[in-house]
Design a protein around this motif. Structure first.
Motif, PDB file in Angstrom:
ATOM      1  N   LEU A 382      -0.721 -11.525   6.691  1.00  0.00           N
ATOM      2  CA  LEU A 382       0.120 -11.193   7.832  1.00  0.00           C
ATOM      3  C   LEU A 382      -0.538 -10.157   8.736  1.00  0.00           C
ATOM      4  CD1 LEU A 382       3.459 -11.132   5.859  1.00  0.00           C
ATOM      5  CD2 LEU A 382       2.955 -12.663   7.775  1.00  0.00           C
ATOM      6  N   ALA A 383      -1.809  -9.886   8.486  1.00  0.00           N
ATOM      7  CA  ALA A 383      -2.621  -8.989   9.319  1.00  0.00           C
ATOM      8  C   ALA A 383      -2.028  -7.594   9.420  1.00  0.00           C
ATOM      9  CB  ALA A 383      -2.813  -9.589  10.715  1.00  0.00           C
ATOM     10  N   VAL A 384      -1.496  -7.109   8.293  1.00  0.00           N
ATOM     11  CA  VAL A 384      -0.975  -5.744   8.247  1.00  0.00           C
ATOM     12  C   VAL A 384      -2.139  -4.794   7.989  1.00  0.00           C
ATOM     13  CG1 VAL A 384       0.539  -4.166   7.006  1.00  0.00           C
ATOM     14  CG2 VAL A 384       1.275  -6.508   7.441  1.00  0.00           C
ATOM     15  N   ARG A 385      -2.169  -3.688   8.706  1.00  0.00           N
ATOM     16  CA  ARG A 385      -3.274  -2.737   8.585  1.00  0.00           C
ATOM     17  C   ARG A 385      -3.239  -2.051   7.217  1.00  0.00           C
ATOM     18  NH1 ARG A 385      -3.786   2.685  10.601  1.00  0.00           N
ATOM     19  NH2 ARG A 385      -1.812   2.428  11.723  1.00  0.00           N
ATOM     20  N   ALA A 386      -4.379  -2.018   6.552  1.00  0.00           N
ATOM     21  CA  ALA A 386      -4.472  -1.380   5.241  1.00  0.00           C
ATOM     22  C   ALA A 386      -4.389   0.135   5.375  1.00  0.00           C
ATOM     23  CB  ALA A 386      -5.782  -1.768   4.563  1.00  0.00           C
ATOM     24  N   ALA A 387      -3.778   0.779   4.384  1.00  0.00           N
ATOM     25  CA  ALA A 387      -3.707   2.236   4.336  1.00  0.00           C
ATOM     26  C   ALA A 387      -4.820   2.738   3.422  1.00  0.00           C
ATOM     27  CB  ALA A 387      -2.351   2.690   3.804  1.00  0.00           C
ATOM     28  N   PRO A 388      -5.734   3.538   3.942  1.00  0.00           N
ATOM     29  CA  PRO A 388      -6.827   4.023   3.099  1.00  0.00           C
ATOM     30  C   PRO A 388      -6.304   5.004   2.049  1.00  0.00           C
ATOM     31  CG  PRO A 388      -6.852   5.125   5.229  1.00  0.00           C
ATOM     32  CD  PRO A 388      -5.801   4.063   5.323  1.00  0.00           C
ATOM     33  N   ARG A 389      -6.853   4.927   0.856  1.00  0.00           N
ATOM     34  CA  ARG A 389      -6.457   5.849  -0.214  1.00  0.00           C
ATOM     35  C   ARG A 389      -7.680   6.133  -1.064  1.00  0.00           C
ATOM     36  NH1 ARG A 389      -4.269   5.659  -5.561  1.00  0.00           N
ATOM     37  NH2 ARG A 389      -2.736   7.311  -5.928  1.00  0.00           N
ATOM     38  N   ARG A 390      -8.136   7.360  -1.005  1.00  0.00           N
ATOM     39  CA  ARG A 390      -9.343   7.740  -1.748  1.00  0.00           C
ATOM     40  C   ARG A 390      -8.985   7.968  -3.216  1.00  0.00           C
ATOM     41  NH1 ARG A 390     -12.567  12.527   0.833  1.00  0.00           N
ATOM     42  NH2 ARG A 390     -12.712  10.919   2.451  1.00  0.00           N
ATOM     43  N   THR A 391      -9.678   7.266  -4.093  1.00  0.00           N
ATOM     44  CA  THR A 391      -9.441   7.419  -5.534  1.00  0.00           C
ATOM     45  C   THR A 391     -10.747   7.711  -6.246  1.00  0.00           C
ATOM     46  OG1 THR A 391      -9.689   5.038  -5.894  1.00  0.00           O
ATOM     47  CG2 THR A 391      -7.453   5.857  -5.513  1.00  0.00           C
ATOM     48  N   GLN A 392     -10.620   8.390  -7.358  1.00  0.00           N
ATOM     49  CA  GLN A 392     -11.784   8.655  -8.201  1.00  0.00           C
ATOM     50  C   GLN A 392     -11.711   7.798  -9.456  1.00  0.00           C
ATOM     51  OE1 GLN A 392     -12.759  12.762  -8.818  1.00  0.00           O
ATOM     52  NE2 GLN A 392     -12.179  13.355  -6.728  1.00  0.00           N
ATOM     53  N   ALA A 399      -2.543  -0.905  -3.822  1.00  0.00           N
ATOM     54  CA  ALA A 399      -2.622  -1.626  -2.552  1.00  0.00           C
ATOM     55  C   ALA A 399      -1.692  -0.950  -1.564  1.00  0.00           C
ATOM     56  CB  ALA A 399      -2.213  -3.085  -2.757  1.00  0.00           C
ATOM     57  N   GLY A 400      -2.217  -0.567  -0.412  1.00  0.00           N
ATOM     58  CA  GLY A 400      -1.415   0.163   0.571  1.00  0.00           C
ATOM     59  C   GLY A 400      -1.541  -0.393   1.962  1.00  0.00           C
ATOM     60  N   PHE A 401      -0.444  -0.306   2.727  1.00  0.00           N
ATOM     61  CA  PHE A 401      -0.404  -0.838   4.080  1.00  0.00           C
ATOM     62  C   PHE A 401       0.395   0.101   4.974  1.00  0.00           C
ATOM     63  CE2 PHE A 401      -0.832  -4.170   0.982  1.00  0.00           C
ATOM     64  CZ  PHE A 401      -1.954  -4.845   1.458  1.00  0.00           C
ATOM     65  N   VAL A 402       0.110   0.028   6.269  1.00  0.00           N
ATOM     66  CA  VAL A 402       0.747   0.934   7.215  1.00  0.00           C
ATOM     67  C   VAL A 402       1.868   0.203   7.943  1.00  0.00           C
ATOM     68  CG1 VAL A 402       0.396   2.444   9.193  1.00  0.00           C
ATOM     69  CG2 VAL A 402      -1.428   2.173   7.503  1.00  0.00           C
ATOM     70  N   ALA A 403       3.072   0.727   7.833  1.00  0.00           N
ATOM     71  CA  ALA A 403       4.214   0.177   8.548  1.00  0.00           C
ATOM     72  C   ALA A 403       4.133   0.565  10.023  1.00  0.00           C
ATOM     73  CB  ALA A 403       5.510   0.686   7.932  1.00  0.00           C
ATOM     74  N   PRO A 404       4.878  -0.108  10.904  1.00  0.00           N
ATOM     75  CA  PRO A 404       4.787   0.173  12.341  1.00  0.00           C
ATOM     76  C   PRO A 404       5.065   1.622  12.722  1.00  0.00           C
ATOM     77  CG  PRO A 404       5.869  -1.920  11.989  1.00  0.00           C
ATOM     78  CD  PRO A 404       5.683  -1.313  10.631  1.00  0.00           C
ATOM     79  N   SER A 405       5.891   2.334  11.944  1.00  0.00           N
ATOM     80  CA  SER A 405       6.181   3.731  12.251  1.00  0.00           C
ATOM     81  C   SER A 405       5.052   4.660  11.838  1.00  0.00           C
ATOM     82  CB  SER A 405       7.462   4.161  11.529  1.00  0.00           C
ATOM     83  OG  SER A 405       7.284   4.084  10.120  1.00  0.00           O
ATOM     84  N   GLY A 406       4.040   4.138  11.140  1.00  0.00           N
ATOM     85  CA  GLY A 406       2.969   4.963  10.593  1.00  0.00           C
ATOM     86  C   GLY A 406       3.180   5.304   9.136  1.00  0.00           C
ATOM     87  N   LEU A 407       4.348   4.976   8.598  1.00  0.00           N
ATOM     88  CA  LEU A 407       4.635   5.206   7.185  1.00  0.00           C
ATOM     89  C   LEU A 407       3.696   4.360   6.321  1.00  0.00           C
ATOM     90  CD1 LEU A 407       6.914   6.644   5.420  1.00  0.00           C
ATOM     91  CD2 LEU A 407       7.923   4.362   5.289  1.00  0.00           C
ATOM     92  N   GLU A 408       3.141   4.953   5.282  1.00  0.00           N
ATOM     93  CA  GLU A 408       2.267   4.216   4.379  1.00  0.00           C
ATOM     94  C   GLU A 408       3.088   3.645   3.224  1.00  0.00           C
ATOM     95  OE1 GLU A 408      -0.884   6.887   3.276  1.00  0.00           O
ATOM     96  OE2 GLU A 408      -1.972   6.525   5.150  1.00  0.00           O
ATOM     97  N   VAL A 409       2.905   2.366   2.965  1.00  0.00           N
ATOM     98  CA  VAL A 409       3.644   1.660   1.918  1.00  0.00           C
ATOM     99  C   VAL A 409       2.654   1.212   0.851  1.00  0.00           C
ATOM    100  CG1 VAL A 409       5.034  -0.384   1.415  1.00  0.00           C
ATOM    101  CG2 VAL A 409       5.445   0.914   3.519  1.00  0.00           C
ATOM    102  N   PHE A 410       2.890   1.622  -0.392  1.00  0.00           N
ATOM    103  CA  PHE A 410       2.001   1.271  -1.485  1.00  0.00           C
ATOM    104  C   PHE A 410       2.740   0.429  -2.519  1.00  0.00           C
ATOM    105  CE2 PHE A 410      -0.296   4.792   0.365  1.00  0.00           C
ATOM    106  CZ  PHE A 410      -1.617   4.382   0.250  1.00  0.00           C
ATOM    107  N   LEU A 411       2.011  -0.481  -3.141  1.00  0.00           N
ATOM    108  CA  LEU A 411       2.585  -1.438  -4.091  1.00  0.00           C
ATOM    109  C   LEU A 411       1.938  -1.251  -5.455  1.00  0.00           C
ATOM    110  CD1 LEU A 411       2.325  -4.545  -1.719  1.00  0.00           C
ATOM    111  CD2 LEU A 411       4.266  -2.982  -1.968  1.00  0.00           C
TER     112      LEU A 411
END
Length: 619
Positions: A382-392, A399-411
């Motif tokens: 659905l071409a949703v922008r991925a939310a970057p998340r730095r992990t070690q 898996a994270g995506f950016v909602a239209p408000s800028g809120l980051e949604v992770f699954l």
């Protein structure tokens, strides 16, 4: 299927629109004539630009008020058509949209309209152009697609067919099943739009309030299945007149629009499969000559909240509130300036990473899903922008995506057994805290998210298409600074409830996290003992409760003592209170009694007025 969009859907210049459509992934565009008229590039230059961008020019529109006219006016209309066809040939466009006459028609005869369309077909054919005749919902004589098809049949010309527009069909309440009676090759073009359920004249409804598929009340998936069964294999094109979309960022709106078409194809393909029809992946048509609709990964409806994240340079004020409410400090993340507080299944993550100069605000939400990989595949399709998340190494990669408000949604689909029960696997990354046994607070009841007026429709589509949330009817609440529009998105079970709020322009509307509990009085009493001063509720409110619900004095005294608010439905009761906000965030503590399943909407204006008094008192 070939995905197209009318340039009228977007803001900006014609060049801006073409670039945005190509970048979003559209296959083609409809040229809305006014976009060309105001442009300083020649038709040949526009054609060349589209070619370079890999876009086909699918339709030229609109050509108005042609049929049902007197003979002298017909000749003038044919002269106009010749000029337009010359322009179309320069653009390389092979189909023109002819709208049913709304202004100059004086003859309501199908035979006359057909004869005149036949004349137009002769002229169009000489230019290598087809005529797609469309019944406008407000046409003077022709406002039903079935009548436009009868007229096209009477015209009996190889260059004349129909254009079917979902708005003109569904806004009039016409049954779209009749589309299947039209041969697919005579459906020359299809335009799609959704709409809210409004009571107003159809012209104003059309010109200002159309929506992209999936955002309104119509079953456009079923509409598309009728097209497929009719044998239509041409473009699915969006034609959405909307005051918001024509002001918002061109690139963002184009991406939003394509997402709606991807969702719609998937929806229609699933309906066809359920009905025993074909809906193969890829290609222009399946083996039976039907259009092929692209399916994407199944929706994975969240099973509940994993966490809610608040971000700020300094989150200590939020920690004070959490401690007063009875949540437990679970520890510091082992590699990041992030802390976890919890009680039962209510987990609040406080993030001070990359938060310089930021006040506390809602930054992210984590959801539990059955299969994060599948859910992520759907979001990417659905071409949703991925939310970057730095992990070690050793940390959970969500898996994270950016909602239209800028809120980051992770699954998240990984859970572990711990001494505190079953928890998300990522919770083990926090240490040096206390065990998180549940008190009265048991989980997250709902989350109120605020966004701008320009992001609301896109947000609705994001949560329905990516996460499969339902969208009940929106409501409005009057606050001291204007109306606040609210739409609660939810899972069928109610395990996830998101209230999407649109505040008046220029107003910073607080966001809040509602914590579910088993004994709201006990939570309120403990919080006051620990220093919390809840949002004050006026005595007039309690007088109103007495009048509305007939509450006894003992109950009213209890409510007043703890500044609790109350509501009752046919199935149960709702007790709740609010904390003052810290930055842009506050908390609500709620107790649902019986089968109460709504949100005390009548209490919202009381809250908004109380918060406004607090804000003014701190200036």
């Amino acid at each position: 299927m070939h995905r197209s969009i009318a340039t009228v859907c977007l803001s900006g210049s014609l060049e801006d629109k073409l670039y945005a459509c190509a970048d979003a992934g559209f296959d083609g565009v409809e040229i809305f004539e006014p976009d060309l008229v105001v442009n300083d590039r020649s038709p040949e230059e526009i054609r060349a630009l589209a070619d370079r961008l890999g876009l086909s020019l699918d339709l030229y529109q609109p050509f108005r008020d042609f049929e049902g006219v007197t003979p002298d006016l017909l000749e003038e209309n044919l002269r106009r058509a010749r000029e337009r066809f010359t322009t179309m040939r320069r653009l390389g466009i092979g189909t023109v949209l002819v709208c049913s006459n709304v202004g100059t028609a004086t003859v309501g005869s199908d035979q006359v309209a057909a004869e005149q369309l036949r004349r137009l077909g002769d002229l169009a054919a000489s230019f290598g152009i087809r005529v797609a005749y469309e019944a406008l919902a407000w046409g003077r004589y022709v406002d039903d697609y079935r009548r436009s098809w009868r007229i096209a049949q009477l015209a009996d010309h190889e260059a004349v067919g129909v254009c079917l527009d979902s708005f003109h069909i569904l806004s009039r309440g016409h049954d779209p099943a009749g589309i299947e009676d039209i041969p697919g090759e005579k459906i020359l073009f299809v335009q799609l739009a959704d709409a809210p359920d409004l009571s107003m004249d159809v012209l104003s409804w059309s010109r200002h309030h159309r929506l992209f598929p999936g955002e309104g009340v119509w079953d456009l998936g079923r509409f598309v299945t009728h097209l497929v069964r009719a044998g239509y294999t041409g473009p699915l094109s969006l034609e959405v007149f909307n005051d918001v979309f024509r002001q918002t960022d061109t690139v963002r709106t184009a991406e939003h629009a394509l997402r709606s078409l991807v969702w719609l194809e998937d929806r229609a393909a699933r309906l066809l499969a359920d009905d025993g029809g074909a809906a193969a992946h890829g290609g222009a048509a399946d083996g039976g000559g039907r259009a092929s609709l692209h399916r994407i990964a199944d929706v994975d409806v969240p099973s509940g909240y994993d966490y809610v994240e608040i971000k700020a340079e300094d989150t200590s004020g939020v920690e004070v509130l959490l401690d007063q409410l009875g949540l437990t400090f679970r520890g510091q993340h082992r590699t990041k300036p992030v802390r976890l507080w919890s009680s039962g299944d209510a987990r609040i993550v406080l993030n001070e990473q990359h938060a310089r100069d930021l006040d506390p605000h809602l930054a992210g939400i984590g959801f539990g899903v059955a299969d994060a990989s599948v859910a992520g595949d759907r979001a990417r399709a659905l071409a949703v922008r991925a939310a970057p998340r730095r992990t070690q190494d050793g940390e959970q990669d969500l898996a994270g995506f950016v909602a239209p408000s800028g809120l980051e949604v992770f699954l998240n689909d990984r859970r572990d057994r711990t001494q505190d029960g079953e928890e998300p696997a990522w919770a083990t990354e926090f240490d040096r805290g206390r065990t998180g046994g549940a008190g009265e607070i048991t989980g997250i009841d709902h989350v109120n998210v605020s966004h701008g007026w320009d992001a609301h429709d896109e947000a609705v589509l994001f949560y329905t298409s990516v996460l499969g949330l339902e969208k009940p009817t929106a409501t409005e609440a009057a606050g001291p600074q204007g109306l606040v529009r609210s739409q609660v998105m939810r899972t069928p079970s109610g395990a996830v409830r998101l209230s999407l709020n649109v505040a008046p322009v220029g107003v910073s509307h607080p966001e809040h996290i509602a914590l579910a509990c088993t004994d709201v009085v006990a939570v309120a009493r403990r919080a006051r003992e620990r220093g919390l001063r809840p949002v004050p509720v006026p005595d007039n409110y309690y007088d109103d409760l007495r009048a509305r619900f007939g509450l006894d004095e003992a109950t009213l005294t209890l409510l007043r003592e703890h500044q609790l608010m109350f509501d009752r439905s046919a199935t149960g009761e709702f007790w709740h209170f609010y904390t003052p906000r810290v930055g842009r965030v506050c908390f609500e503590v709620v107790q649902r009694v019986g089968g109460y399943d709504v949100y005390a909407g009548d209490n919202t204006p009381v809250l908004l007025a109380a918060q406004d008094r607090l804000d003014r008192g701190t200036r």
